[in-house]
Design a protein around this motif. Sequence first.
Motif, short mmCIF file in Angstrom:
data_model
loop_
_atom_site.label_atom_id
_atom_site.label_comp_id
_atom_site.label_asym_id
_atom_site.label_seq_id
_atom_site.Cartn_x
_atom_site.Cartn_y
_atom_site.Cartn_z
N ALA A 33 -10.40 -16.48 -8.19
CA ALA A 33 -10.59 -15.81 -6.91
C ALA A 33 -9.99 -14.41 -6.98
N GLN A 34 -10.70 -13.47 -6.42
CA GLN A 34 -10.18 -12.11 -6.40
C GLN A 34 -9.22 -11.98 -5.23
N ASN A 35 -8.12 -11.31 -5.44
CA ASN A 35 -7.06 -11.26 -4.44
C ASN A 35 -7.01 -9.90 -3.76
N THR A 36 -7.46 -9.88 -2.52
CA THR A 36 -7.34 -8.66 -1.72
C THR A 36 -6.41 -8.90 -0.54
N ASN A 37 -5.75 -10.04 -0.51
CA ASN A 37 -4.83 -10.33 0.57
C ASN A 37 -3.57 -9.49 0.42
N THR A 38 -3.12 -8.95 1.53
CA THR A 38 -1.88 -8.16 1.54
C THR A 38 -1.02 -8.57 2.74
N PRO A 39 -0.63 -9.85 2.83
CA PRO A 39 0.07 -10.30 4.03
C PRO A 39 1.42 -9.63 4.26
N LYS A 40 2.18 -9.41 3.20
CA LYS A 40 3.49 -8.78 3.38
C LYS A 40 3.35 -7.34 3.85
N ILE A 41 2.38 -6.64 3.28
CA ILE A 41 2.14 -5.25 3.68
C ILE A 41 1.65 -5.22 5.13
N ASP A 42 0.76 -6.15 5.47
CA ASP A 42 0.24 -6.22 6.85
C ASP A 42 1.38 -6.47 7.84
N GLN A 43 2.25 -7.43 7.53
CA GLN A 43 3.39 -7.73 8.41
C GLN A 43 4.31 -6.53 8.55
N ARG A 44 4.54 -5.86 7.46
CA ARG A 44 5.42 -4.70 7.49
C ARG A 44 4.83 -3.58 8.35
N GLN A 45 3.51 -3.39 8.25
CA GLN A 45 2.85 -2.37 9.07
C GLN A 45 3.01 -2.70 10.55
N VAL A 46 2.87 -3.97 10.90
CA VAL A 46 3.02 -4.38 12.30
C VAL A 46 4.43 -4.10 12.78
N ARG A 47 5.43 -4.46 11.96
CA ARG A 47 6.83 -4.22 12.35
C ARG A 47 7.11 -2.73 12.52
N GLN A 48 6.57 -1.91 11.62
CA GLN A 48 6.82 -0.47 11.72
C GLN A 48 6.13 0.13 12.94
N GLU A 49 4.94 -0.37 13.27
CA GLU A 49 4.27 0.08 14.50
C GLU A 49 5.11 -0.29 15.72
N GLN A 50 5.70 -1.48 15.69
CA GLN A 50 6.56 -1.91 16.80
C GLN A 50 7.80 -1.02 16.89
N ARG A 51 8.37 -0.65 15.77
CA ARG A 51 9.54 0.24 15.76
C ARG A 51 9.19 1.59 16.35
N ILE A 52 8.01 2.10 16.02
CA ILE A 52 7.58 3.39 16.57
C ILE A 52 7.39 3.27 18.07
N ALA A 53 6.72 2.20 18.52
CA ALA A 53 6.49 1.99 19.95
C ALA A 53 7.82 1.85 20.70
N ASN A 68 3.34 12.12 14.24
CA ASN A 68 3.47 12.26 12.79
C ASN A 68 3.68 10.91 12.11
N LEU A 69 4.50 10.06 12.73
CA LEU A 69 4.74 8.73 12.16
C LEU A 69 3.47 7.89 12.20
N GLU A 70 2.71 8.00 13.28
CA GLU A 70 1.44 7.27 13.39
C GLU A 70 0.45 7.76 12.34
N LYS A 71 0.45 9.05 12.08
CA LYS A 71 -0.44 9.62 11.07
C LYS A 71 -0.09 9.06 9.69
N ARG A 72 1.21 8.93 9.42
CA ARG A 72 1.66 8.37 8.15
C ARG A 72 1.22 6.91 8.03
N GLU A 73 1.33 6.16 9.11
CA GLU A 73 0.90 4.75 9.10
C GLU A 73 -0.61 4.66 8.89
N SER A 105 9.36 3.86 6.42
CA SER A 105 10.47 3.20 7.10
C SER A 105 11.69 4.12 7.21
N ARG A 106 11.99 4.80 6.10
CA ARG A 106 13.11 5.74 6.13
C ARG A 106 12.85 6.87 7.12
N ARG A 107 11.62 7.34 7.16
CA ARG A 107 11.25 8.42 8.07
C ARG A 107 11.38 7.97 9.53
#
Length: 120
Positions: A33-53, A68-73, A105-107
């Motif tokens: 099976a080809q692996n295009t799943n990125t669950p950890k990255i997806d979860q991290r993006q959600v958390r960072q969006e929540q931090r920005i909000a 600027n942070l949203e543009k980076r995301e 995240s650092r930004r």
Amino acid sequence: MSLISTDQDRSHNESSSICHAGPYQPVCRTGFAQNTNTPKIDQRQVRQEQRIAQGVSSGELTAKESANLEKREAKIEADKQAAKADGVVTKQERAKLRHEEDVASRRIEQKKHNARKVTP
């Protein structure tokens, strides 16, 4: 391991790899099976969006900082989609995405804790 190939070995090899010529290049598909799943990255993006909000709602982030942070995301999301485009997210692509998330995240941390505040 036997040097003599049995019918079972041949049938396994034939069924686990299917190749045909496409209009532009040969196409091979393996039984894996080809692996295009990125669950950890997806979860991290959600958390960072929540931090920005949260930073916007608390006044820790100005409108310009949050934009600027949203543009980076958004760039990270575009890079993730580009990595998935060929059907496989490689180890190197995952490492690049993790690095981009680390930088973002650092930004976020820097922008939330600088001297600029929005007065409610």
